[in-house]
Design a protein around this motif. Structure first.
Motif, PDB file in Angstrom:
ATOM      1  N   ARG A 188      -4.008  -4.347  -5.088  1.00 47.66           N
ATOM      2  CA  ARG A 188      -3.557  -3.224  -4.255  1.00 47.66           C
ATOM      3  C   ARG A 188      -4.544  -2.075  -4.202  1.00 47.66           C
ATOM      4  O   ARG A 188      -4.166  -0.902  -4.133  1.00 47.66           O
ATOM      5  N   LEU A 189      -5.823  -2.404  -4.270  1.00 47.72           N
ATOM      6  CA  LEU A 189      -6.829  -1.372  -4.013  1.00 47.72           C
ATOM      7  C   LEU A 189      -6.833  -1.160  -2.508  1.00 47.72           C
ATOM      8  O   LEU A 189      -6.660  -2.103  -1.752  1.00 47.72           O
ATOM      9  N   LEU A 190      -7.004   0.078  -2.086  1.00 43.69           N
ATOM     10  CA  LEU A 190      -7.010   0.327  -0.653  1.00 43.69           C
ATOM     11  C   LEU A 190      -8.374  -0.089  -0.098  1.00 43.69           C
ATOM     12  O   LEU A 190      -9.399   0.422  -0.547  1.00 43.69           O
ATOM     13  N   PRO A 191      -8.382  -1.021   0.846  1.00 47.01           N
ATOM     14  CA  PRO A 191      -9.651  -1.613   1.294  1.00 47.01           C
ATOM     15  C   PRO A 191     -10.617  -0.597   1.887  1.00 47.01           C
ATOM     16  O   PRO A 191     -11.818  -0.828   1.922  1.00 47.01           O
ATOM     17  N   TRP A 192     -10.076   0.531   2.392  1.00 46.83           N
ATOM     18  CA  TRP A 192     -10.929   1.515   3.069  1.00 46.83           C
ATOM     19  C   TRP A 192     -11.499   2.555   2.113  1.00 46.83           C
ATOM     20  O   TRP A 192     -12.226   3.441   2.532  1.00 46.83           O
ATOM     21  N   TYR A 231     -17.023  -1.443  -2.014  1.00 48.19           N
ATOM     22  CA  TYR A 231     -15.693  -1.528  -1.419  1.00 48.19           C
ATOM     23  C   TYR A 231     -14.956  -2.711  -2.061  1.00 48.19           C
ATOM     24  O   TYR A 231     -15.596  -3.663  -2.517  1.00 48.19           O
ATOM     25  N   TYR A 283       0.836  -1.205   0.000  1.00 47.97           N
ATOM     26  CA  TYR A 283       0.000   0.000   0.000  1.00 47.97           C
ATOM     27  C   TYR A 283       0.871   1.256   0.000  1.00 47.97           C
ATOM     28  O   TYR A 283       0.549   2.254  -0.624  1.00 47.97           O
ATOM     29  N   TRP A 298     -15.740  -0.036   5.650  1.00 49.46           N
ATOM     30  CA  TRP A 298     -15.279  -0.939   4.606  1.00 49.46           C
ATOM     31  C   TRP A 298     -15.221  -2.388   5.069  1.00 49.46           C
ATOM     32  O   TRP A 298     -14.993  -3.286   4.295  1.00 49.46           O
ATOM     33  N   PHE A 314      -7.600   7.654  -7.083  1.00 52.48           N
ATOM     34  CA  PHE A 314      -6.572   7.838  -6.046  1.00 52.48           C
ATOM     35  C   PHE A 314      -5.422   8.736  -6.500  1.00 52.48           C
ATOM     36  O   PHE A 314      -4.924   9.553  -5.741  1.00 52.48           O
TER      37      PHE A 314
END
Lengths: 251, 264
Positions: free
Chosen positions: B91-95, B134, A151, A249, B104
Protein backbone atom coordinates in the motif's frame (compact mmCIF):
# COMPACT_ATOMS: atom_id res chain seq x y z
CA UNK A 1 13.62 -0.60 -35.60
CA UNK A 2 12.60 -3.07 -38.28
CA UNK A 3 9.07 -3.18 -36.94
CA UNK A 4 8.80 0.61 -37.14
CA UNK A 5 9.89 0.59 -40.78
CA UNK A 6 7.47 -2.22 -41.51
CA UNK A 7 4.62 -0.45 -39.70
CA UNK A 8 5.24 2.78 -41.57
CA UNK A 9 5.27 1.03 -44.93
CA UNK A 10 2.07 -0.87 -44.18
CA UNK A 11 0.36 2.27 -42.88
CA UNK A 12 1.25 4.16 -46.06
CA UNK A 13 -0.15 1.61 -48.53
CA UNK A 14 -3.75 2.84 -48.56
CA UNK A 15 -2.94 6.59 -48.50
CA UNK A 16 -0.63 6.09 -51.48
CA UNK A 17 -3.35 4.21 -53.37
CA UNK A 18 -5.81 7.01 -52.60
CA UNK A 19 -3.40 9.68 -53.79
CA UNK A 20 -2.70 7.74 -56.98
CA UNK A 21 -6.43 7.36 -57.56
CA UNK A 22 -6.88 11.08 -57.00
CA UNK A 23 -4.05 11.83 -59.40
CA UNK A 24 -5.44 9.43 -62.02
CA UNK A 25 -8.99 10.77 -61.70
CA UNK A 26 -7.97 14.39 -62.12
CA UNK A 27 -5.50 13.89 -65.00
CA UNK A 28 -7.24 11.17 -67.05
CA UNK A 29 -10.82 11.69 -65.92
CA UNK A 30 -13.07 14.54 -66.78
CA UNK A 31 -13.90 15.92 -63.35
CA UNK A 32 -14.55 19.65 -63.00
CA UNK A 33 -12.25 21.59 -60.62
CA UNK A 34 -15.23 22.66 -58.56
CA UNK A 35 -15.82 19.03 -57.57
CA UNK A 36 -12.34 17.54 -57.35
CA UNK A 37 -9.37 19.73 -58.20
CA UNK A 38 -6.05 18.18 -59.10
CA UNK A 39 -3.31 17.73 -56.53
CA UNK A 40 -1.25 20.50 -58.09
CA UNK A 41 -4.21 22.91 -57.88
CA UNK A 42 -4.66 22.11 -54.20
CA UNK A 43 -0.95 22.64 -53.61
CA UNK A 44 -1.19 25.91 -55.50
CA UNK A 45 -4.11 27.02 -53.34
CA UNK A 46 -2.17 26.09 -50.23
CA UNK A 47 0.82 28.18 -51.29
CA UNK A 48 -1.40 31.15 -52.13
CA UNK A 49 -3.16 30.95 -48.77
CA UNK A 50 0.14 30.80 -46.91
CA UNK A 51 1.67 33.64 -48.92
CA UNK A 52 -1.28 35.94 -48.40
CA UNK A 53 -1.27 35.06 -44.69
CA UNK A 54 -4.90 34.04 -44.90
CA UNK A 55 -4.37 30.49 -43.67
CA UNK A 56 -2.29 31.56 -40.68
CA UNK A 57 -4.85 34.23 -39.81
CA UNK A 58 -7.74 31.76 -39.99
CA UNK A 59 -5.89 29.21 -37.90
CA UNK A 60 -4.95 31.80 -35.31
CA UNK A 61 -8.58 32.83 -34.90
CA UNK A 62 -9.78 29.25 -34.58
CA UNK A 63 -6.96 28.19 -32.25
CA UNK A 64 -7.44 31.14 -29.93
CA UNK A 65 -11.11 30.17 -29.62
CA UNK A 66 -10.08 26.62 -28.83
CA UNK A 67 -7.62 27.77 -26.19
CA UNK A 68 -10.22 29.96 -24.46
CA UNK A 69 -12.96 27.36 -24.52
CA UNK A 70 -10.67 24.47 -23.71
CA UNK A 71 -9.13 26.17 -20.67
CA UNK A 72 -12.61 27.01 -19.34
CA UNK A 73 -13.77 23.45 -19.81
CA UNK A 74 -10.69 22.11 -18.01
CA UNK A 75 -11.53 24.23 -14.98
CA UNK A 76 -15.23 23.32 -15.00
CA UNK A 77 -14.69 19.70 -15.95
CA UNK A 78 -11.97 18.89 -13.44
CA UNK A 79 -13.58 20.73 -10.53
CA UNK A 80 -17.04 19.31 -11.09
CA UNK A 81 -15.67 15.88 -11.96
CA UNK A 82 -13.68 15.82 -8.73
CA UNK A 83 -16.71 16.91 -6.69
CA UNK A 84 -18.90 14.23 -8.23
CA UNK A 85 -16.15 11.68 -7.79
CA UNK A 86 -15.69 12.50 -4.11
CA UNK A 87 -19.30 12.88 -3.04
CA UNK A 88 -21.91 10.23 -3.50
CA UNK A 89 -24.71 12.78 -3.06
CA UNK A 90 -23.29 14.99 -5.78
CA UNK A 91 -23.06 12.01 -8.05
CA UNK A 92 -26.64 10.97 -7.40
CA UNK A 93 -27.76 14.55 -7.91
CA UNK A 94 -25.90 15.35 -11.11
CA UNK A 95 -24.79 12.23 -12.89
CA UNK A 96 -28.14 11.11 -14.33
CA UNK A 97 -28.70 14.59 -15.76
CA UNK A 98 -25.20 14.75 -17.17
CA UNK A 99 -25.61 11.34 -18.77
CA UNK A 100 -28.78 12.50 -20.52
CA UNK A 101 -27.31 15.82 -21.68
CA UNK A 102 -24.22 14.06 -23.02
CA UNK A 103 -26.37 12.16 -25.49
CA UNK A 104 -27.18 15.37 -27.37
CA UNK A 105 -24.50 15.82 -30.05
CA UNK A 106 -22.65 19.10 -29.86
CA UNK A 107 -23.83 20.08 -33.34
CA UNK A 108 -27.40 19.98 -32.05
CA UNK A 109 -26.55 22.61 -29.46
CA UNK A 110 -25.33 25.12 -32.00
CA UNK A 111 -28.71 26.60 -33.06
CA UNK A 112 -29.78 27.25 -29.47
CA UNK A 113 -26.39 28.67 -28.51
CA UNK A 114 -26.51 31.01 -31.51
CA UNK A 115 -29.98 32.15 -30.48
CA UNK A 116 -28.75 32.85 -26.98
CA UNK A 117 -25.23 34.11 -27.56
CA UNK A 118 -25.35 35.37 -31.13
CA UNK A 119 -22.72 34.55 -33.73
CA UNK A 120 -19.90 36.45 -32.03
CA UNK A 121 -16.91 35.09 -30.16
CA UNK A 122 -18.93 34.07 -27.10
CA UNK A 123 -21.05 31.53 -28.91
CA UNK A 124 -17.97 29.80 -30.33
CA UNK A 125 -16.33 29.64 -26.93
CA UNK A 126 -19.53 28.32 -25.35
CA UNK A 127 -19.77 25.59 -27.98
CA UNK A 128 -16.18 24.56 -27.35
CA UNK A 129 -16.72 24.53 -23.59
CA UNK A 130 -19.75 22.32 -24.04
CA UNK A 131 -17.84 19.98 -26.32
CA UNK A 132 -14.76 19.54 -24.17
CA UNK A 133 -16.47 19.68 -20.80
CA UNK A 134 -18.10 16.26 -20.82
CA UNK A 135 -15.13 14.06 -21.70
CA UNK A 136 -13.03 15.90 -19.09
CA UNK A 137 -15.75 15.69 -16.46
CA UNK A 138 -16.53 12.02 -17.01
CA UNK A 139 -12.89 10.94 -16.99
CA UNK A 140 -12.06 13.01 -13.92
CA UNK A 141 -15.04 11.57 -12.08
CA UNK A 142 -13.97 8.10 -13.08
CA UNK A 143 -10.37 8.51 -11.97
CA UNK A 144 -11.36 9.99 -8.62
CA UNK A 145 -14.09 7.51 -7.75
CA UNK A 146 -11.96 4.51 -8.77
CA UNK A 147 -9.37 5.30 -6.10
CA UNK A 148 -8.88 1.95 -4.36
CA UNK A 149 -10.20 1.51 -0.85
CA UNK A 150 -6.74 0.31 0.20
CA UNK A 151 -5.19 3.73 -0.49
CA UNK A 152 -8.11 5.57 1.10
CA UNK A 153 -7.58 3.42 4.18
CA UNK A 154 -3.96 4.53 4.38
CA UNK A 155 -5.12 8.17 4.39
CA UNK A 156 -7.63 7.31 7.09
CA UNK A 157 -4.93 5.54 9.11
CA UNK A 158 -2.78 8.66 9.16
CA UNK A 159 -5.80 10.89 9.77
CA UNK A 160 -5.26 13.06 6.74
CA UNK A 161 -7.63 15.99 6.37
CA UNK A 162 -10.20 15.88 3.58
CA UNK A 163 -8.19 18.29 1.49
CA UNK A 164 -4.91 16.41 2.03
CA UNK A 165 -6.63 13.14 1.23
CA UNK A 166 -7.81 14.71 -2.00
CA UNK A 167 -4.46 16.18 -3.04
CA UNK A 168 -2.31 13.25 -1.91
CA UNK A 169 -4.50 10.27 -2.69
CA UNK A 170 -7.52 10.92 -4.92
CA UNK A 171 -6.05 13.47 -7.30
CA UNK A 172 -2.77 11.69 -8.06
CA UNK A 173 -4.67 8.47 -8.58
CA UNK A 174 -6.98 10.24 -11.03
CA UNK A 175 -4.28 12.08 -12.99
CA UNK A 176 -3.72 9.47 -15.71
CA UNK A 177 -7.46 9.29 -16.27
CA UNK A 178 -7.82 13.09 -16.18
CA UNK A 179 -5.14 13.31 -18.86
CA UNK A 180 -7.16 10.91 -21.02
CA UNK A 181 -10.10 13.26 -20.57
CA UNK A 182 -7.97 16.27 -21.48
CA UNK A 183 -6.82 14.54 -24.64
CA UNK A 184 -10.34 13.62 -25.69
CA UNK A 185 -11.54 17.09 -24.74
CA UNK A 186 -8.95 18.79 -26.92
CA UNK A 187 -9.95 16.65 -29.87
CA UNK A 188 -13.63 17.40 -29.45
CA UNK A 189 -13.05 21.12 -28.93
CA UNK A 190 -11.08 21.29 -32.18
CA UNK A 191 -13.90 19.50 -33.98
CA UNK A 192 -16.47 21.73 -32.31
CA UNK A 193 -14.81 24.98 -33.33
CA UNK A 194 -14.72 23.90 -36.96
CA UNK A 195 -18.37 22.88 -36.82
CA UNK A 196 -19.39 26.14 -35.16
CA UNK A 197 -17.47 28.22 -37.68
CA UNK A 198 -18.96 26.28 -40.57
CA UNK A 199 -22.44 27.13 -39.40
CA UNK A 200 -22.12 30.66 -38.21
CA UNK A 201 -18.95 32.72 -38.28
CA UNK A 202 -17.18 35.47 -40.12
CA UNK A 203 -13.67 34.23 -39.43
CA UNK A 204 -11.72 31.11 -38.67
CA UNK A 205 -10.76 27.98 -40.58
CA UNK A 206 -14.33 26.66 -40.60
CA UNK A 207 -15.62 29.94 -42.01
CA UNK A 208 -12.95 29.77 -44.71
CA UNK A 209 -14.26 26.38 -45.82
CA UNK A 210 -17.84 27.54 -45.87
CA UNK A 211 -16.83 30.63 -47.82
CA UNK A 212 -14.79 28.59 -50.30
CA UNK A 213 -17.70 26.20 -50.81
CA UNK A 214 -19.98 29.07 -51.86
CA UNK A 215 -17.28 30.18 -54.34
CA UNK A 216 -16.96 26.61 -55.68
CA UNK A 217 -13.32 26.56 -54.52
CA UNK A 218 -13.00 22.88 -53.70
CA UNK A 219 -9.20 23.28 -53.67
CA UNK A 220 -9.42 25.69 -50.73
CA UNK A 221 -11.90 23.37 -48.98
CA UNK A 222 -9.49 20.46 -49.32
CA UNK A 223 -6.54 22.53 -48.08
CA UNK A 224 -8.56 23.51 -45.00
CA UNK A 225 -9.60 19.91 -44.35
CA UNK A 226 -6.04 18.64 -44.57
CA UNK A 227 -4.76 21.42 -42.31
CA UNK A 228 -7.52 20.73 -39.75
CA UNK A 229 -6.54 17.05 -39.65
CA UNK A 230 -2.86 17.88 -39.35
CA UNK A 231 -3.40 20.38 -36.53
CA UNK A 232 -5.54 17.80 -34.72
CA UNK A 233 -2.76 15.23 -34.85
CA UNK A 234 -0.11 17.74 -33.77
CA UNK A 235 -2.18 18.88 -30.77
CA UNK A 236 -2.85 15.29 -29.74
CA UNK A 237 0.84 14.36 -29.92
CA UNK A 238 1.93 17.50 -28.08
CA UNK A 239 -0.47 16.84 -25.25
CA UNK A 240 0.54 13.19 -25.19
CA UNK A 241 4.21 14.10 -24.79
CA UNK A 242 3.31 16.46 -21.94
CA UNK A 243 1.65 13.61 -20.07
CA UNK A 244 4.84 11.93 -18.93
CA UNK A 245 5.75 15.16 -17.12
CA UNK A 246 2.62 14.88 -15.01
CA UNK A 247 3.07 11.24 -14.13
CA UNK A 248 6.74 10.81 -13.28
CA UNK A 249 5.93 7.68 -11.27
CA UNK A 250 4.94 5.77 -14.39
CA UNK A 251 7.51 3.86 -16.36
CA UNK B 1 -4.31 0.35 38.63
CA UNK B 2 -0.63 0.16 37.80
CA UNK B 3 -1.28 -3.25 36.34
CA UNK B 4 -3.81 -1.76 33.93
CA UNK B 5 -1.12 0.50 32.53
CA UNK B 6 1.07 -2.44 31.67
CA UNK B 7 -1.28 -3.23 28.84
CA UNK B 8 -0.99 -1.32 25.63
CA UNK B 9 -4.01 -3.04 24.18
CA UNK B 10 -6.89 -4.43 26.15
CA UNK B 11 -9.76 -6.22 24.46
CA UNK B 12 -12.64 -7.49 26.56
CA UNK B 13 -15.77 -9.35 25.47
CA UNK B 14 -15.51 -8.02 21.96
CA UNK B 15 -18.16 -9.18 19.52
CA UNK B 16 -18.34 -8.05 15.94
CA UNK B 17 -20.97 -8.56 13.28
CA UNK B 18 -21.04 -7.49 9.68
CA UNK B 19 -24.15 -6.99 7.65
CA UNK B 20 -23.44 -8.24 4.16
CA UNK B 21 -26.12 -8.54 1.51
CA UNK B 22 -28.85 -8.50 4.14
CA UNK B 23 -27.20 -11.30 6.11
CA UNK B 24 -25.89 -10.83 9.59
CA UNK B 25 -22.45 -12.41 9.73
CA UNK B 26 -20.84 -12.99 13.08
CA UNK B 27 -17.16 -12.29 12.64
CA UNK B 28 -15.76 -12.20 16.17
CA UNK B 29 -17.19 -13.75 19.31
CA UNK B 30 -16.16 -12.87 22.84
CA UNK B 31 -12.56 -11.88 22.22
CA UNK B 32 -10.46 -11.27 25.33
CA UNK B 33 -6.86 -10.29 24.85
CA UNK B 34 -4.29 -8.13 26.59
CA UNK B 35 -1.07 -7.06 24.98
CA UNK B 36 1.83 -5.89 27.10
CA UNK B 37 4.45 -3.29 26.27
CA UNK B 38 7.31 -4.65 24.20
CA UNK B 39 5.58 -7.89 23.40
CA UNK B 40 5.42 -9.59 20.02
CA UNK B 41 2.07 -11.28 19.68
CA UNK B 42 1.12 -13.33 16.65
CA UNK B 43 -2.45 -14.19 15.75
CA UNK B 44 -2.90 -17.29 13.63
CA UNK B 45 -6.05 -18.71 12.09
CA UNK B 46 -7.88 -19.65 8.92
CA UNK B 47 -8.57 -17.14 6.19
CA UNK B 48 -11.74 -15.30 7.01
CA UNK B 49 -11.64 -16.06 10.72
CA UNK B 50 -11.80 -12.38 11.55
CA UNK B 51 -8.18 -11.96 12.61
CA UNK B 52 -7.63 -9.05 10.24
CA UNK B 53 -10.86 -7.48 11.44
CA UNK B 54 -9.62 -7.80 15.01
CA UNK B 55 -6.42 -6.02 14.04
CA UNK B 56 -8.31 -3.24 12.26
CA UNK B 57 -10.53 -2.80 15.31
CA UNK B 58 -7.44 -2.43 17.51
CA UNK B 59 -6.13 0.14 15.08
CA UNK B 60 -9.41 2.03 14.81
CA UNK B 61 -10.01 1.44 11.11
CA UNK B 62 -13.05 -0.73 11.79
CA UNK B 63 -15.67 0.24 14.33
CA UNK B 64 -17.02 -2.06 17.03
CA UNK B 65 -20.21 -1.85 19.01
CA UNK B 66 -20.09 -4.60 21.57
CA UNK B 67 -17.26 -4.90 24.08
CA UNK B 68 -14.25 -2.97 25.30
CA UNK B 69 -11.21 -2.12 23.19
CA UNK B 70 -8.60 0.10 24.78
CA UNK B 71 -5.33 1.37 23.45
CA UNK B 72 -2.92 3.03 25.88
CA UNK B 73 -5.71 3.10 28.43
CA UNK B 74 -8.28 4.85 26.23
CA UNK B 75 -11.20 3.41 24.35
CA UNK B 76 -10.32 3.13 20.66
CA UNK B 77 -12.43 5.47 18.55
CA UNK B 78 -10.29 5.89 15.46
CA UNK B 79 -6.73 5.67 14.18
CA UNK B 80 -4.05 7.42 16.17
CA UNK B 81 -0.45 8.42 15.52
CA UNK B 82 0.90 6.08 18.18
CA UNK B 83 -0.49 3.04 16.41
CA UNK B 84 1.16 2.01 13.15
CA UNK B 85 -0.16 -0.50 10.69
CA UNK B 86 1.35 -2.58 7.90
CA UNK B 87 -0.97 -4.30 5.45
CA UNK B 88 -0.58 -7.46 3.41
CA UNK B 89 -0.15 -5.42 0.26
CA UNK B 90 2.48 -2.77 0.86
CA UNK B 91 0.00 0.00 0.00
CA UNK B 92 2.73 2.45 -0.87
CA UNK B 93 1.25 5.24 -2.92
CA UNK B 94 2.62 4.71 -6.44
CA UNK B 95 2.86 8.46 -7.12
CA UNK B 96 5.06 9.23 -4.12
CA UNK B 97 8.78 8.61 -3.91
CA UNK B 98 9.86 6.16 -1.22
CA UNK B 99 10.95 8.99 1.09
CA UNK B 100 7.54 10.64 0.77
CA UNK B 101 5.78 7.35 1.32
CA UNK B 102 7.78 6.69 4.47
CA UNK B 103 7.10 10.23 5.67
CA UNK B 104 3.44 10.04 4.68
CA UNK B 105 2.11 10.07 8.23
CA UNK B 106 4.56 12.67 9.56
CA UNK B 107 2.58 15.82 10.00
CA UNK B 108 3.44 19.20 11.43
CA UNK B 109 7.18 18.59 11.62
CA UNK B 110 9.90 20.89 10.33
CA UNK B 111 11.39 19.70 7.07
CA UNK B 112 14.80 18.74 8.49
CA UNK B 113 13.28 16.71 11.30
CA UNK B 114 10.98 14.98 8.89
CA UNK B 115 13.82 14.14 6.54
CA UNK B 116 15.96 12.89 9.41
CA UNK B 117 13.17 10.59 10.58
CA UNK B 118 12.63 9.25 7.07
CA UNK B 119 16.35 8.64 6.65
CA UNK B 120 16.64 6.93 10.01
CA UNK B 121 13.77 4.56 9.27
CA UNK B 122 14.92 3.78 5.76
CA UNK B 123 18.26 2.78 7.24
CA UNK B 124 16.50 0.74 9.88
CA UNK B 125 14.76 -1.39 7.26
CA UNK B 126 17.83 -1.55 4.99
CA UNK B 127 16.57 0.71 2.22
CA UNK B 128 19.27 3.35 2.39
CA UNK B 129 19.76 4.89 -1.03
CA UNK B 130 16.23 4.25 -2.27
CA UNK B 131 14.84 7.59 -1.07
CA UNK B 132 14.10 8.84 -4.55
CA UNK B 133 12.84 5.61 -6.09
CA UNK B 134 9.22 5.06 -6.90
CA UNK B 135 7.41 2.02 -5.49
CA UNK B 136 7.22 0.27 -8.87
CA UNK B 137 11.02 0.19 -8.95
CA UNK B 138 11.16 -1.90 -5.77
CA UNK B 139 10.72 -5.66 -5.36
CA UNK B 140 7.94 -7.06 -3.21
CA UNK B 141 10.21 -7.54 -0.21
CA UNK B 142 11.68 -4.06 -0.52
CA UNK B 143 8.24 -2.52 -0.82
CA UNK B 144 7.18 -4.26 2.35
CA UNK B 145 10.32 -2.95 4.07
CA UNK B 146 9.31 0.56 3.01
CA UNK B 147 5.82 -0.08 4.36
CA UNK B 148 7.30 -1.13 7.68
CA UNK B 149 9.42 2.02 7.70
CA UNK B 150 6.28 4.06 7.10
CA UNK B 151 4.56 2.25 9.94
CA UNK B 152 7.43 2.97 12.30
CA UNK B 153 8.28 6.53 11.21
CA UNK B 154 5.67 8.02 13.54
CA UNK B 155 7.43 6.30 16.41
CA UNK B 156 4.30 4.35 17.37
CA UNK B 157 4.02 2.52 20.66
CA UNK B 158 2.48 -0.37 18.81
CA UNK B 159 2.78 -1.68 15.27
CA UNK B 160 0.03 -3.87 13.88
CA UNK B 161 0.97 -6.11 10.99
CA UNK B 162 -1.74 -7.69 8.86
CA UNK B 163 -0.14 -10.70 7.11
CA UNK B 164 2.70 -8.44 5.98
CA UNK B 165 4.75 -11.24 4.44
CA UNK B 166 1.86 -13.25 3.04
CA UNK B 167 2.48 -12.19 -0.54
CA UNK B 168 6.26 -12.70 -0.49
CA UNK B 169 8.12 -15.75 -1.74
CA UNK B 170 9.30 -18.24 0.87
CA UNK B 171 12.94 -17.14 1.01
CA UNK B 172 12.15 -13.43 1.18
CA UNK B 173 9.62 -14.21 3.86
CA UNK B 174 12.22 -15.88 6.09
CA UNK B 175 14.56 -12.94 5.50
CA UNK B 176 11.81 -10.50 6.46
CA UNK B 177 10.97 -12.50 9.57
CA UNK B 178 14.57 -12.11 10.70
CA UNK B 179 14.47 -8.42 9.90
CA UNK B 180 11.28 -7.76 11.82
CA UNK B 181 12.72 -9.59 14.84
CA UNK B 182 15.81 -7.41 14.69
CA UNK B 183 13.75 -4.24 14.24
CA UNK B 184 11.56 -5.13 17.17
CA UNK B 185 14.60 -5.73 19.36
CA UNK B 186 16.23 -2.47 18.30
CA UNK B 187 13.13 -0.31 18.61
CA UNK B 188 11.34 -2.10 21.39
CA UNK B 189 8.04 -1.48 19.62
CA UNK B 190 5.15 -3.65 20.64
CA UNK B 191 4.03 -5.67 17.65
CA UNK B 192 0.94 -7.67 16.82
CA UNK B 193 1.10 -9.72 13.65
CA UNK B 194 -1.72 -11.55 11.99
CA UNK B 195 -0.60 -14.49 9.90
CA UNK B 196 -1.86 -17.75 8.45
CA UNK B 197 1.63 -19.16 8.42
CA UNK B 198 1.99 -21.29 11.54
CA UNK B 199 5.80 -21.40 11.34
CA UNK B 200 5.87 -17.64 11.19
CA UNK B 201 3.57 -17.36 14.17
CA UNK B 202 5.86 -19.59 16.26
CA UNK B 203 9.16 -18.07 15.12
CA UNK B 204 8.08 -14.50 15.77
CA UNK B 205 5.63 -14.61 18.61
CA UNK B 206 6.28 -14.25 22.32
CA UNK B 207 2.70 -15.37 22.49
CA UNK B 208 0.60 -17.01 19.82
CA UNK B 209 -3.12 -16.39 19.69
CA UNK B 210 -4.87 -19.27 17.93
CA UNK B 211 -8.24 -18.42 16.47
CA UNK B 212 -11.04 -20.67 15.27
CA UNK B 213 -12.85 -20.23 12.00
CA UNK B 214 -15.93 -18.06 11.71
CA UNK B 215 -17.09 -16.79 14.04
CA UNK B 216 -13.57 -16.01 15.20
CA UNK B 217 -12.97 -17.07 18.75
CA UNK B 218 -9.73 -17.38 20.65
CA UNK B 219 -9.00 -21.07 21.06
CA UNK B 220 -5.83 -20.70 23.01
CA UNK B 221 -3.02 -18.29 23.75
CA UNK B 222 0.31 -20.10 23.74
CA UNK B 223 3.34 -18.57 25.40
CA UNK B 224 6.54 -19.40 23.54
CA UNK B 225 9.34 -19.90 26.08
CA UNK B 226 12.31 -20.17 23.78
CA UNK B 227 11.69 -17.35 21.37
CA UNK B 228 14.68 -15.67 19.83
CA UNK B 229 17.21 -18.38 20.63
CA UNK B 230 18.19 -18.77 17.02
CA UNK B 231 17.52 -22.47 16.49
CA UNK B 232 13.80 -22.37 16.77
CA UNK B 233 12.85 -23.90 13.48
CA UNK B 234 14.37 -27.31 14.17
CA UNK B 235 13.95 -27.45 17.92
CA UNK B 236 11.68 -29.87 19.73
CA UNK B 237 9.63 -26.99 21.10
CA UNK B 238 9.00 -25.74 17.63
CA UNK B 239 7.58 -29.11 16.60
CA UNK B 240 5.60 -29.27 19.78
CA UNK B 241 3.99 -25.85 19.23
CA UNK B 242 3.39 -26.59 15.60
CA UNK B 243 1.60 -29.85 16.40
CA UNK B 244 -0.44 -28.13 19.02
CA UNK B 245 -1.55 -25.34 16.70
CA UNK B 246 -2.27 -27.79 13.90
CA UNK B 247 -4.38 -29.70 16.33
CA UNK B 248 -6.47 -26.62 17.07
CA UNK B 249 -6.90 -25.61 13.47
CA UNK B 250 -7.41 -29.14 12.17
CA UNK B 251 -10.06 -29.98 14.74
CA UNK B 252 -11.77 -26.85 13.64
CA UNK B 253 -11.63 -27.89 10.05
CA UNK B 254 -13.20 -31.25 10.73
CA UNK B 255 -15.98 -29.82 12.80
CA UNK B 256 -16.98 -27.32 10.21
CA UNK B 257 -16.26 -29.40 7.12
CA UNK B 258 -13.61 -27.02 5.89
CA UNK B 259 -10.82 -27.97 3.58
CA UNK B 260 -7.48 -27.66 5.27
CA UNK B 261 -5.58 -24.86 3.62
CA UNK B 262 -2.22 -25.64 5.13
CA UNK B 263 0.55 -27.94 4.10
CA UNK B 264 2.99 -29.42 6.55
Amino acid sequence: MKTIVRKTIVALIIPIILILAWFYATTRGNIPDGILPSISKVWQAFLEMVESGQLQGDLLVSLSRVVKGYLCSIVFGVVLGALIGMSRTMKELLFPLITVIRQIPIIAWIPLIILWAGIGEESKVVIIVMAAFFPILVNTENGISQTPESYREVAKLYKLSQWKTFTKVYLPHAIPQILVGLKLGLGTSWMAVVAAELIAATSGIGYRMSDARSLMRADVVIVCMLVIGLIGIVMDKLLGSLFSLFTPWKK
Amino acid sequence: MSKEKDYIIKVEHLNKHFISGGNDIEVLRDINLQIKHGEFVTIVGHSGCGKSTLLKIMCGLVSYEDGVVERNGHAVDGPGPRCGMVFQEHRLLPWLKIKDNVGFGLKGLPKEQREALVKEHLELVGLKGFENSYPHQLSGGMSQRAAIARGLANNPTILLLDEPFGALDALTRIQMQKEITRIQREQGTTMVMVTHDIDEAIVLGDRIVVMSARPGQIKDIITVETRGQGHMRNSDEFTYYKKKIYGYLFEDAQEEQYEVEYMI
